[in-house]
Design a protein around this motif. Structure first.
Motif, mmCIF file in Angstrom:
data_model
loop_
_atom_site.group_PDB
_atom_site.id
_atom_site.type_symbol
_atom_site.label_atom_id
_atom_site.label_comp_id
_atom_site.label_asym_id
_atom_site.label_seq_id
_atom_site.Cartn_x
_atom_site.Cartn_y
_atom_site.Cartn_z
ATOM 1 N N SER A 316 7.860 17.350 14.961
ATOM 2 C CA SER A 316 6.957 16.567 14.124
ATOM 3 C C SER A 316 7.516 15.143 14.059
ATOM 4 C CB SER A 316 6.844 17.173 12.726
ATOM 5 O OG SER A 316 6.278 18.469 12.788
ATOM 6 N N ARG A 317 6.707 14.198 13.606
ATOM 7 C CA ARG A 317 7.150 12.799 13.722
ATOM 8 C C ARG A 317 6.752 11.984 12.500
ATOM 9 N NH1 ARG A 317 4.808 9.770 18.769
ATOM 10 N NH2 ARG A 317 5.685 11.624 19.772
ATOM 11 N N ALA A 318 7.620 11.038 12.140
ATOM 12 C CA ALA A 318 7.355 10.064 11.084
ATOM 13 C C ALA A 318 7.315 8.675 11.706
ATOM 14 C CB ALA A 318 8.431 10.129 10.007
ATOM 15 N N VAL A 319 6.311 7.882 11.320
ATOM 16 C CA VAL A 319 6.165 6.519 11.853
ATOM 17 C C VAL A 319 5.905 5.565 10.700
ATOM 18 C CG1 VAL A 319 4.818 5.002 13.347
ATOM 19 C CG2 VAL A 319 5.304 7.337 14.079
ATOM 20 N N LEU A 320 6.634 4.461 10.681
ATOM 21 C CA LEU A 320 6.499 3.429 9.660
ATOM 22 C C LEU A 320 5.513 2.366 10.119
ATOM 23 C CD1 LEU A 320 7.581 1.841 7.081
ATOM 24 C CD2 LEU A 320 9.239 0.803 8.652
ATOM 25 N N GLY A 321 4.629 1.953 9.201
ATOM 26 C CA GLY A 321 3.768 0.806 9.434
ATOM 27 C C GLY A 321 4.196 -0.342 8.532
ATOM 28 N N ARG A 322 4.479 -1.502 9.124
ATOM 29 C CA ARG A 322 4.930 -2.666 8.342
ATOM 30 C C ARG A 322 4.184 -3.914 8.822
ATOM 31 N NH1 ARG A 322 11.134 -3.210 7.414
ATOM 32 N NH2 ARG A 322 10.526 -1.751 5.775
ATOM 33 N N ARG A 323 3.723 -4.701 7.874
ATOM 34 C CA ARG A 323 2.952 -5.908 8.191
ATOM 35 C C ARG A 323 3.864 -6.970 8.810
ATOM 36 N NH1 ARG A 323 -2.722 -6.708 7.585
ATOM 37 N NH2 ARG A 323 -2.658 -5.957 5.437
ATOM 38 N N ALA A 324 3.425 -7.516 9.934
ATOM 39 C CA ALA A 324 4.156 -8.603 10.592
ATOM 40 C C ALA A 324 3.646 -9.946 10.095
ATOM 41 C CB ALA A 324 3.984 -8.504 12.105
ATOM 42 N N LYS A 325 4.349 -11.019 10.433
ATOM 43 C CA LYS A 325 3.921 -12.356 10.025
ATOM 44 C C LYS A 325 2.569 -12.723 10.624
ATOM 45 C CE LYS A 325 8.579 -14.211 9.277
ATOM 46 N NZ LYS A 325 9.578 -15.241 9.681
ATOM 47 N N SER A 326 2.252 -12.105 11.744
ATOM 48 C CA SER A 326 0.967 -12.375 12.398
ATOM 49 C C SER A 326 -0.216 -11.790 11.634
ATOM 50 C CB SER A 326 0.983 -11.781 13.813
ATOM 51 O OG SER A 326 1.083 -10.363 13.748
ATOM 52 N N ILE A 420 12.801 0.474 2.744
ATOM 53 C CA ILE A 420 11.374 0.273 2.548
ATOM 54 C C ILE A 420 11.131 -1.052 1.831
ATOM 55 C CG2 ILE A 420 9.334 1.178 1.344
ATOM 56 C CD1 ILE A 420 10.081 2.731 3.832
ATOM 57 N N GLU A 421 10.035 -1.712 2.149
ATOM 58 C CA GLU A 421 9.653 -2.964 1.500
ATOM 59 C C GLU A 421 8.326 -2.749 0.755
ATOM 60 O OE1 GLU A 421 9.494 -5.952 4.512
ATOM 61 O OE2 GLU A 421 11.599 -5.704 5.101
ATOM 62 N N PRO A 422 8.388 -2.213 -0.459
ATOM 63 C CA PRO A 422 7.142 -1.967 -1.202
ATOM 64 C C PRO A 422 6.318 -3.235 -1.395
ATOM 65 C CG PRO A 422 8.997 -0.851 -2.251
ATOM 66 C CD PRO A 422 9.570 -1.753 -1.212
ATOM 67 N N GLU A 423 6.993 -4.365 -1.579
ATOM 68 C CA GLU A 423 6.270 -5.618 -1.800
ATOM 69 C C GLU A 423 5.486 -6.051 -0.568
ATOM 70 O OE1 GLU A 423 10.249 -6.494 -0.061
ATOM 71 O OE2 GLU A 423 9.502 -5.225 -1.684
ATOM 72 N N ASN A 424 5.828 -5.491 0.586
ATOM 73 C CA ASN A 424 5.153 -5.830 1.834
ATOM 74 C C ASN A 424 4.040 -4.836 2.175
ATOM 75 O OD1 ASN A 424 4.865 -7.614 3.989
ATOM 76 N ND2 ASN A 424 6.236 -6.455 5.328
ATOM 77 N N GLY A 425 3.858 -3.817 1.318
ATOM 78 C CA GLY A 425 2.806 -2.846 1.569
ATOM 79 C C GLY A 425 3.091 -1.871 2.689
ATOM 80 N N ASP A 426 4.372 -1.476 2.864
ATOM 81 C CA ASP A 426 4.720 -0.508 3.901
ATOM 82 C C ASP A 426 3.967 0.807 3.691
ATOM 83 O OD1 ASP A 426 6.492 -2.367 4.835
ATOM 84 O OD2 ASP A 426 8.313 -1.233 4.359
ATOM 85 N N PHE A 427 3.749 1.515 4.781
ATOM 86 C CA PHE A 427 3.260 2.887 4.688
ATOM 87 C C PHE A 427 3.952 3.727 5.754
ATOM 88 C CE2 PHE A 427 0.175 0.789 7.523
ATOM 89 C CZ PHE A 427 0.175 1.654 8.612
#
Length: 589
Positions: A316-326, A420-427
């Motif tokens: 099974s797999r876990a993947v992080l989504g994080r907002r880039a500057k773009s 984790i960066e909660p302020e950046n809206g990670d999921f």
């Protein structure tokens, strides 16, 4: 006698199918814990080489099939195969008349899957014909959506501890489903620096998906016990550190100990109890979780440190989504698939079992099991003596002739740590391998990013939008994700199903946003997205035939952020009814 024309859907598959397990139990975890259901992942003995191409039926086809009025019954005659049109004979109970409704059906055979249309309103036989084929009435898009959403759940986490929401969904292919999952939040008191300072608290948050195989009992055991075993070890480790935080390696070790102690209970302590009781009835009960198996993916988030640990046993797999500057999202894998095709795992296995040529054969442990780490799977862990005594006095299989120096499979996880960066809206997306057979890491993160943008704008793909796009072309934008930015290293599960189905992975406008639950949104797009015909076909397939074309699916999406705590009660986890399907939501509370 009239005939109903049936169009070829597409052919050819060679994968083996396991027998479905017979029963499942359900239970609910309360107080910061959502309900959990059962699980499985079946690995075929050989790699999939199937192909299935789902074509859109032109509107003219249905209108050209109006043959007469009456109730039409399949009589099993005149069967053609291959790429030709497949014709079925039906007998009318009434004379010809004006146009009547048509129904779309799937014809499921041992080596082919075809789609067609029948005319009339009468009952449709669904039993197998002499050649083993079945005719199953196709789900409508509305029925397919209802099936997709049947086991979806969503929760608001209004605790002000860095997590705002999590969504989850399950979709079975095996009957019963052999996947399982568990979620739990533990409030942890923190010692104040001085007696005058107010004592604060933090949260330990756990999410887990469990991908079973050869039965549902191992994954069900993990749902009931794994978080408790790990939390107990963590509690001891933090207490031993007094006022200081434990070193990272001590926390990782605690998680690993929780995993291995539970597996020892499943595999070895159960055998001791069976030998002591000398009861076949007890053996049948106690040994089920040992004889089946399960992968496990468990995340542990400490709200005080904002560190997320991912413990992976299996694929099974876990993947992080994080907002880039773009403004786009970056996909980062937080776990590595542990299978016999992973060079790192192969090297580890060969080092632990020197001189054993077939320790990994055809990408599998001793040529049989695909994951190199798993709970249960005792036939790869018991000694020959134990396996022989069980077979002689109770039941069991003969050990493989390749079994020389067990154990070959371990439940010890590989643990990774991410800030984790909660302020950046990670999921973070957690999913059993059935999802990763259909979508890449980037597609999954991009789809969640697309879903977030749609929720913020308050727009979704309506029936009007879909009709408009057929005439003027789609205005869908590319997924908002950076390409080629996922974590480097072995990626054990590529979207093999797209090749099996005959789908172009680079096709435009594959994806759609129609669901309020982010996990359901991922599953819909994994099954076909904008291609309603494909989604309906895959959801219509009955077990065990469905296992040839899709696996059990369990998906969780965890959204991080700094939402305020909404109350002083100890139950600040509430059901998000907009994204939860349940006949009686009060049953959870």
């Amino acid at each position: 006698m009239h005939r109903a024309a049936v169009r070829a859907f597409r052919t050819s598959h060679h994968s083996s199918v396991r027998n479905p397990v017979r029963s499942a139990r359900r239970s609910h975890l309360h107080l910061f814990t959502s309900n959990a259901r059962q699980h499985h992942h079946s690995s075929a003995n050989e790699p999939l080489r199937s192909s299935m191409y789902v074509r859109r039926l032109p509107a003219a086809l249905a209108s050209g099939l109006i043959l007469g009025y009456g109730a039409w019954y399949y009589n099993g005659a005149d069967i053609l195969s291959g790429s030709q049109a497949v014709t079925r004979a039906f007998t009318s109970t009434q004379g010809a008349a004006d146009a009547v409704p048509t129904r779309t059906v799937l014809v499921v055979g041992a080596d082919e899957l075809t789609q067609g249309t029948i005319v009339g309103e009468g009952p449709l036989y669904k039993s197998a014909t002499e050649d083993g084929r079945r005719i199953v009435e196709m789900l409508t898009p509305e029925q397919a959506t209802a099936k997709l959403r049947r086991q979806e759940e969503s929760f608001w986490v209004n605790r002000g501890q860095g997590v705002t929401r999590y969504d989850l969904v399950q979709l079975g292919s095996n009957d019963p489903i052999e996947d399982d999952h568990a979620e739990k939040i533990v409030e942890v008191p923190n010692r104040a620096a001085t007696e005058e300072e107010e004592v604060s608290s933090s949260d330990w948050m756990f999410w887990g998906v469990f991908d079973g195989h050869s039965g549902w009992t191992t994954s069900a055991t993990l749902r009931e016990s794994l978080i408790s075993y790990v939390a107990r070890e963590l509690n001891s480790t933090y207490k031993a550190a007094s006022n200081n935080a434990p070193p990272p390696e001590a926390i990782d070790s605690a998680i690993k100990t929780g995993f291995t102690r539970l597996d020892n209970e499943i595999v070895h302590k159960s055998v001791e109890k069976v030998f002591k009781a000398s009861s076949k009835a007890m053996a049948a009960e106690l040994l089920q979780p040992a004889l089946s198996g399960s992968c496990a993916l468990l995340t542990f988030y400490d709200s005080r440190s904002e560190l997320l640990r991912v413990a992976c046993t299996g694929d099974s797999r876990a993947v992080l989504g994080r907002r880039a500057k773009s403004g786009k999202w970056i996909a980062t894998a937080l776990s590595e698939d542990q299978t016999g095709n992973n060079p790192t795992e192969v090297a580890r296995m060969r080092m632990q079992h020197p001189g054993e040529e077939h320790v990994i054969r055809n990408g599998r442990v001793l040529g049989g099991l695909e994951p190199t780490r798993a709970f249960g799977d005792a036939v790869y862990k018991w000694s020959r003596d134990v396996a022989g005594r069980l077979r002689e006095n109770f039941f069991g299989r003969s050990p493989s002739p390749l079994l020389k120096t067990p154990p070959y499979v371990t439940a010890e996880p590989v643990v990774t740590t991410t800030k984790i960066e909660p302020e950046n809206g990670d999921f973070v997306v957690l999913a059993t391998d059935g999802l990763w057979e259909m979508l890449t890491n980037e597609e999954v993160v991009g789809l969640v990013g697309q879903w977030i943008e749609t929720q913020k704008s308050g727009k979704s793909s309506s029936q009007f939008d879909r009709a408009w796009s057929k005439v003027f072309g789609s205005q869908n934008k590319p997924l908002p994700v950076e390409q080629g930015r996922s974590a480097s290293g072995f990626d054990g599960k590529t979207p093999i199903r797209l090749q099996q189905w005959g789908i172009d992975p680079d096709a435009r406008d594959r994806f759609v946003v129609r669901d309020k639950n982010a996990a359901t949104h991922l599953v819909r797009n994994a099954l076909g997205g904008t291609n309603d015909e494909q989604v309906c076909a895959l959801l219509t397939l009955p077990s065990p035939f469905s296992r040839r074309y899709r696996d059990d699916l369990t998906v969780q999406v965890i959204f991080f952020g700094h939402a305020d705590k909404t109350s002083e009660k100890t139950g600040d986890v509430t059901i998000n009814l907009d994204a939860t399907t349940d006949q009686d939501p009060r049953a959870r509370l």
